[in-house]
Enzyme design. Structure first.
Site, PDB file in Angstrom:
ATOM      1  N   CYS A   1       0.801  -1.229   0.000  1.00 46.28           N
ATOM      2  CA  CYS A   1       0.000   0.000   0.000  1.00 46.28           C
ATOM      3  C   CYS A   1       0.827   1.270   0.000  1.00 46.28           C
ATOM      4  O   CYS A   1       0.513   2.223  -0.720  1.00 46.28           O
ATOM      5  CB  CYS A   1      -1.003  -0.017   1.157  1.00 46.28           C
ATOM      6  SG  CYS A   1      -0.260   0.111   2.810  1.00 46.28           S
TER       7      CYS A   1
ATOM      8  N   HIS B   1      -2.907   1.526   6.812  1.00 43.67           N
ATOM      9  CA  HIS B   1      -3.136   1.528   5.368  1.00 43.67           C
ATOM     10  C   HIS B   1      -2.785   2.910   4.854  1.00 43.67           C
ATOM     11  O   HIS B   1      -3.032   3.915   5.542  1.00 43.67           O
ATOM     12  CB  HIS B   1      -4.576   1.169   5.032  1.00 43.67           C
ATOM     13  CG  HIS B   1      -4.848   1.087   3.564  1.00 43.67           C
ATOM     14  ND1 HIS B   1      -3.999   0.442   2.681  1.00 43.67           N
ATOM     15  CD2 HIS B   1      -5.855   1.591   2.804  1.00 43.67           C
ATOM     16  CE1 HIS B   1      -4.480   0.545   1.456  1.00 43.67           C
ATOM     17  NE2 HIS B   1      -5.596   1.243   1.501  1.00 43.67           N
TER      18      HIS B   1
ATOM     19  N   ASP C   1      -7.123   6.022  -3.600  1.00 47.08           N
ATOM     20  CA  ASP C   1      -6.391   4.851  -3.120  1.00 47.08           C
ATOM     21  C   ASP C   1      -6.071   3.929  -4.290  1.00 47.08           C
ATOM     22  O   ASP C   1      -6.966   3.259  -4.824  1.00 47.08           O
ATOM     23  CB  ASP C   1      -7.232   4.114  -2.074  1.00 47.08           C
ATOM     24  CG  ASP C   1      -6.436   3.024  -1.369  1.00 47.08           C
ATOM     25  OD1 ASP C   1      -5.309   2.726  -1.804  1.00 47.08           O
ATOM     26  OD2 ASP C   1      -6.945   2.468  -0.374  1.00 47.08           O
TER      27      ASP C   1
ATOM     28  N   ASN D   1     -14.181   4.358  10.308  1.00 51.18           N
ATOM     29  CA  ASN D   1     -15.267   4.482  11.284  1.00 51.18           C
ATOM     30  C   ASN D   1     -15.956   3.178  11.678  1.00 51.18           C
ATOM     31  O   ASN D   1     -16.875   3.209  12.500  1.00 51.18           O
ATOM     32  CB  ASN D   1     -16.341   5.443  10.752  1.00 51.18           C
ATOM     33  CG  ASN D   1     -16.016   6.894  11.049  1.00 51.18           C
ATOM     34  OD1 ASN D   1     -15.844   7.275  12.195  1.00 51.18           O
ATOM     35  ND2 ASN D   1     -15.893   7.697  10.003  1.00 51.18           N
TER      36      ASN D   1
END
Length: 682
Positions: free
Chosen positions: A274, A332, A355, A395
């Site tokens: 990542c 991440h 991303d 969240n």
């Protein structure tokens, strides 16, 4: 008299690159300019003098099959929404004309062809051809990527180095990274990325038209950084087998990756994870002129069924079990890009999450974003693009379930673990900036990042804060360091007025940051008796020899499960942490550093391991060292120290990063260090 014709067109590279803040791209020997701002060319004529009453100039600018024809006027008054060109009468004469050309702030990004023609009264024509590269312009208020602060433009567009944050919130690792956007071949590779995208191959004209929009550009780049659906840059690998390529932890910058991809005919580079995907995307976006920064989200949820709940399962003895498709990555890494969102409304302008790590498909391909950070904070999961997925990453709730003989024997819920720290590099300084509050509403005072967090758990029938049952916590004495024992304590409190007899199981498992743990490598078991309301502390340690196999980027999942021997209720406390590697010390000998002169630096290392080590030392620095400088380090005994002198020669003024990495020969560990070098103007 010889008729009027064009002898030569000068692109005035030095002047234009400085005016457009693209002088870092001077090694490309190309005119690189930004939309929404004028650039100047000079036209050398031959034959008779230019007569403005009978002669005129015309410019044709083309991007693929798209083109614009514009007359060259003597008036500077032209709509900013259209291409324009005018002659500067103050510097021009009858043989040399200075022409100012301006592209609208909404022009597509790309490599343009330009043709300048002179027409005479008798319709004779002379022409000259050239080219230029047009980028987005965060200095132009009419551009959708305009960011209003100069220090942020310097950091998020011009800076060619930075820090990536990995590890865990209690033990952060600052990873130096060279974005390399000014290194030879990188600009060309970034433009090629747009040219080999599926969107361009499918419909070139439509792709060129859409390149005016940073939302479109960012989605193309997000998909092209990984190779799952196209001829993208990087192949992901989380298997720990990197024999067919390079371990993700070995990369030190984006330049080698992008150049290898371009030179191979656009075959994917092996391998990325990542932070590599994100760092390479940051390079591409900065090259294209879009403000971009790398962001780390700690305890990042991957919610596969969109229920905003992550289930984690433990055995009765504290072993974490791989029973759910959902997962929590210890960290991440993605990027944020700054842009206006005319498609969503001005209230969603600003930072957007993108991303490039292939996790889930968006619009049929592996990409993610741009999701407005403001939409994530306000839970606007109805908006484009991929807001629900990113919202869950920061969240989601965590349900921890203890299983015994296939039955649930313990349960707890944590609403704070996911997205516990979201951070990026601070503007202008090599340190962390906490941006958690941009993504979510923070409940209560924010703890410092260096605090030792611990997971508390009550019995299976009461929630946290209840006055009954057993309370157990697990905490480390200090951040674990390679070569030293891991010391921790399990604190147990009997919160009831009856004596309790408890079985205690403590378990350590190695894990990759994005996977469930592997088998147990250390465990301890005991029986404990607690009087009513008694508190006791069990101290434990894991010796270095017991976790030497834990390589770089591997974390440890430590869990304690207590069983009430009379009621058979279970209580869990857990902690996931990384082992801090030692650092290389990089020091610059001189205080006054100037361009185009040799300067000295020293790299030093002290072996903290209980065994001898050897390896290869690599020193790099975009704008400081051409390519890489490597040294083979002979065997260094435990406690031994070595120093290596390095010479560097800055190519331009500014702040640059000199970084060093030591790859150990006998294990998959890379030890790093860096220093920021301030180069003064001569």
């Amino acid at each position: 008299m010889e008729d009027l014709s064009i002898q030569h067109v000068h692109l005035e590279l030095s002047e234009n690159l400085e005016a457009h803040r693209t002088q870092g791209f001077s090694n490309a020997n190309a005119l690189v300019v930004r939309r929404g701002a004028p650039f100047r060319v000079s036209v050398q004529l031959k034959g008779r003098p230019f007569n403005p009453t009978t002669d005129y100039l015309r410019i044709r600018v083309s991007l693929g099959r798209l083109y614009v024809l514009m007359p060259v006027t003597f008036s500077r008054r032209a709509p900013s929404s259209r291409w324009s060109a005018h002659i500067d009468p103050t510097t021009s004469n009858k043989q040399t004309l200075f022409i100012s050309i301006c592209a609208p702030a909404s022009s597509p990004v790309g490599s343009y062809r330009v043709q300048l023609s002179v027409f005479t009264q008798d319709r004779q024509r002379s022409a000259a051809n050239g080219s230029f590269i047009l980028l987005c312009n965060p200095w132009c208020s009419e551009d959708e990527v305009y960011i209003p602060f100069e220090d942020q433009r310097e950091e998020y567009v011009q800076s060619d180095s930075g820090l990536l944050f990995k590890g865990t919130p209690m033990n952060l690792v600052s990873r130096p990274w060279s974005f390399d956007q000014y290194e030879p071949g990188v600009l060309e590779a970034c433009l090629n990325l747009l040219q080999v995208s599926p969107q361009h191959k499918r419909n070139r004209t439509k792709d060129y038209r859409n390149r005016c929009d940073p939302v479109y550009i960012s989605r193309v780049v997000s998909a092209m950084i990984n190779c799952e659906d196209d001829r993208g840059v990087l192949k992901g690998n989380w298997s720990n087998d990197y024999k067919q390529g390079v371990s993700p932890s070995k990369w030190t910058g984006s330049g080698d990756i992008l150049k290898q991809w371009a030179q191979s005919g656009f075959s994917p580079v092996k391998y990325g994870q990542c932070w590599v995907f994100a760092a390479v995307m940051c390079t591409v976006m900065r090259v294209l002129g879009v403000p971009c920064r790398v962001v780390s989200n700690f305890n990042s949820a991957h919610d596969t069924n969109d229920n905003l709940v992550i289930e984690e399962y433990y055995s009765e003895t504290g072993q974490k079990m791989n029973l759910s498709k959902d997962s929590i990555w210890n960290f991440h890494v993605w990027v944020e890009c700054w842009m206006s969102r005319r498609d969503l409304g001005s209230e969603m302008d600003g930072w957007q999450v993108l991303d490039p790590t292939p996790q889930e498909r968006s619009g049929g391909v592996f990409c993610c974003g741009p999701a407005p950070v403001k939409a994530i904070r306000s839970r606007r999961i109805d908006l484009l693009y991929d807001v629900p997925f990113v919202y869950a990453e920061v969240n989601a709730d965590v349900h921890t379930i203890i299983l015994g003989q296939g039955q649930v024997v313990g349960f707890s819920k944590d609403t704070e673990k996911v997205g516990s720290l979201i951070c990026t590099k601070a503007v202008g300084f090599p340190r962390l900036q906490n941006i958690t509050g941009d993504y979510k509403f923070i409940k209560g005072p924010t703890s410092t990042i260096s605090s030792m967090s611990s997971t508390m758990s009550e019995d299976s029938t009461t929630s946290r804060g209840s006055s009954k049952g057993v309370l157990v916590s697990l905490s480390l004495d200090k951040s674990p360091v390679a070569g030293e024992p891991i010391r921790f304590m399990v604190k147990v409190m009997n919160k009831q007025s009856v004596t309790k007899r408890l079985k205690v199981h403590v378990n350590a498992q190695a894990k990759e940051y994005n996977h469930s743990p592997s088998d147990t490598f250390w465990e301890n078991h005991a029986v404990l008796q607690l009087a009513p309301m008694e508190v006791t502390v069990l101290r434990n340690q894991i010796l270095p020899a017991q976790f030497e196999h834990v390589d770089e980027d591997i974390l440890i999942n430590l869990a304690a499960v207590l069983e009430d021997m009379s009621s058979h209720e279970r209580f869990l406390a857990s902690e996931e942490f990384n082992i801090t590697s030692p650092e290389l010390i990089v020091q610059v000998a001189e205080e006054s550093i100037v361009p185009n002169k040799d300067h000295a630096a020293t790299v030093s290392f002290t072996n903290p391991f209980p065994h001898p080590v050897s390896g290869v030392l690599t020193v790099t620095g975009a704008g400081l060292i051409h390519g890489k400088t490597q040294f083979r380090m002979s065997t260094l005994r435990p406690g031994g120290r070595i120093e290596q002198n390095v010479t560097f020669n800055p190519s331009m003024a500014g702040v640059k990063m000199l970084q060093a990495s030591l790859s150990l020969s006998d294990r998959n560990i890379v030890i790093r260090g860096f220093t920021m070098v301030h180069i003064n103007r001569v």
